[in-house]
Design a protein around this motif. Structure first.
Motif, PDB file in Angstrom:
ATOM      1  N   LEU A  18      23.805  -8.160  14.540  1.00  0.00           N
ATOM      2  CA  LEU A  18      22.553  -8.816  14.185  1.00  0.00           C
ATOM      3  C   LEU A  18      22.822 -10.303  14.095  1.00  0.00           C
ATOM      4  O   LEU A  18      23.937 -10.719  13.765  1.00  0.00           O
ATOM      5  N   ARG A  19      21.792 -11.111  14.363  1.00  0.00           N
ATOM      6  CA  ARG A  19      21.888 -12.539  14.131  1.00  0.00           C
ATOM      7  C   ARG A  19      20.806 -12.970  13.156  1.00  0.00           C
ATOM      8  O   ARG A  19      19.612 -12.786  13.434  1.00  0.00           O
ATOM      9  N   LEU A  20      21.228 -13.522  12.040  1.00  0.00           N
ATOM     10  CA  LEU A  20      20.301 -14.073  11.066  1.00  0.00           C
ATOM     11  C   LEU A  20      20.063 -15.549  11.371  1.00  0.00           C
ATOM     12  O   LEU A  20      20.982 -16.262  11.795  1.00  0.00           O
ATOM     13  N   SER A  21      18.838 -15.986  11.146  1.00  0.00           N
ATOM     14  CA  SER A  21      18.485 -17.394  11.312  1.00  0.00           C
ATOM     15  C   SER A  21      17.916 -17.931  10.011  1.00  0.00           C
ATOM     16  O   SER A  21      17.320 -17.181   9.231  1.00  0.00           O
ATOM     17  N   CYS A  22      18.076 -19.205   9.795  1.00  0.00           N
ATOM     18  CA  CYS A  22      17.522 -19.863   8.607  1.00  0.00           C
ATOM     19  C   CYS A  22      16.964 -21.212   9.043  1.00  0.00           C
ATOM     20  O   CYS A  22      17.720 -22.086   9.492  1.00  0.00           O
ATOM     21  N   ALA A  23      15.653 -21.359   8.944  1.00  0.00           N
ATOM     22  CA  ALA A  23      15.023 -22.637   9.251  1.00  0.00           C
ATOM     23  C   ALA A  23      15.241 -23.580   8.079  1.00  0.00           C
ATOM     24  O   ALA A  23      14.868 -23.269   6.942  1.00  0.00           O
ATOM     25  N   VAL A  24      15.842 -24.732   8.361  1.00  0.00           N
ATOM     26  CA  VAL A  24      16.199 -25.707   7.324  1.00  0.00           C
ATOM     27  C   VAL A  24      15.327 -26.949   7.476  1.00  0.00           C
ATOM     28  O   VAL A  24      15.258 -27.537   8.548  1.00  0.00           O
ATOM     29  N   SER A  25      14.672 -27.347   6.402  1.00  0.00           N
ATOM     30  CA  SER A  25      13.884 -28.585   6.425  1.00  0.00           C
ATOM     31  C   SER A  25      14.165 -29.399   5.172  1.00  0.00           C
ATOM     32  O   SER A  25      14.503 -28.845   4.124  1.00  0.00           O
ATOM     33  N   GLY A  26      14.055 -30.714   5.298  1.00  0.00           N
ATOM     34  CA  GLY A  26      14.240 -31.597   4.157  1.00  0.00           C
ATOM     35  C   GLY A  26      15.681 -31.931   3.827  1.00  0.00           C
ATOM     36  O   GLY A  26      15.938 -32.583   2.810  1.00  0.00           O
TER      37      GLY A  26
END
Length: 126
Positions: A18-26
């Motif tokens: 599986l590949r987890l993603s995390c959208a990072v802002s700020g």
């Protein structure tokens, strides 16, 4: 204010990926330590992997070393966790987190982060 949103969790059979993603802002005002932390039911949080924003030394928990890879895209907007050869003991809620960077503290065993995502569930079962 740093915001983190995970995605990519799900159910997979042992040995799968599986590949987890995390959208990072700020997270552009300073250097941060980005990490993945997991928590299984009835167990304490476990640091899985860390990487500094902008790239640098990665660190992994012994339990995942050689099977998981932490990375980020060139723009620094997305954090990834590529998970391979998954085992039932990898079943947990996985959290993306960001902390103010200190070189001595950006290590996989750390669970002391300033900002957290909401988590994404990973279930490994046959």
């Amino acid at each position: 204010q740093v915001q983190l949103v995970e995605s990519g969790g799900g159910s997979v059979q042992p040995g799968g990926s599986l590949r987890l993603s995390c959208a990072v802002s700020g997270a552009t005002d300073r250097k941060y330590c980005l990490g993945w932390i997991r928590q299984a039911p009835g167990k304490e949080r476990e640091g899985v992997a860390t990487i500094p924003t902008g790239g640098g030394i990665t660190d992994y928990a012994a339990s995942v070393k050689g099977r998981f890879t932490i990375s980020q895209d060139n723009a620094g907007n997305t954090l990834y966790l590529q998970m391979s050869d998954l085992k039932p003991e990898d079943t947990a809620m996985y959290y993306c987190a960001a902390g103010f960077y200190h070189w001595w503290a950006c290590v996989a065993r750390s669970t002391d982060f300033n900002y957290w995502g909401q988590g994404t569930q990973v279930t490994v079962s046959s």
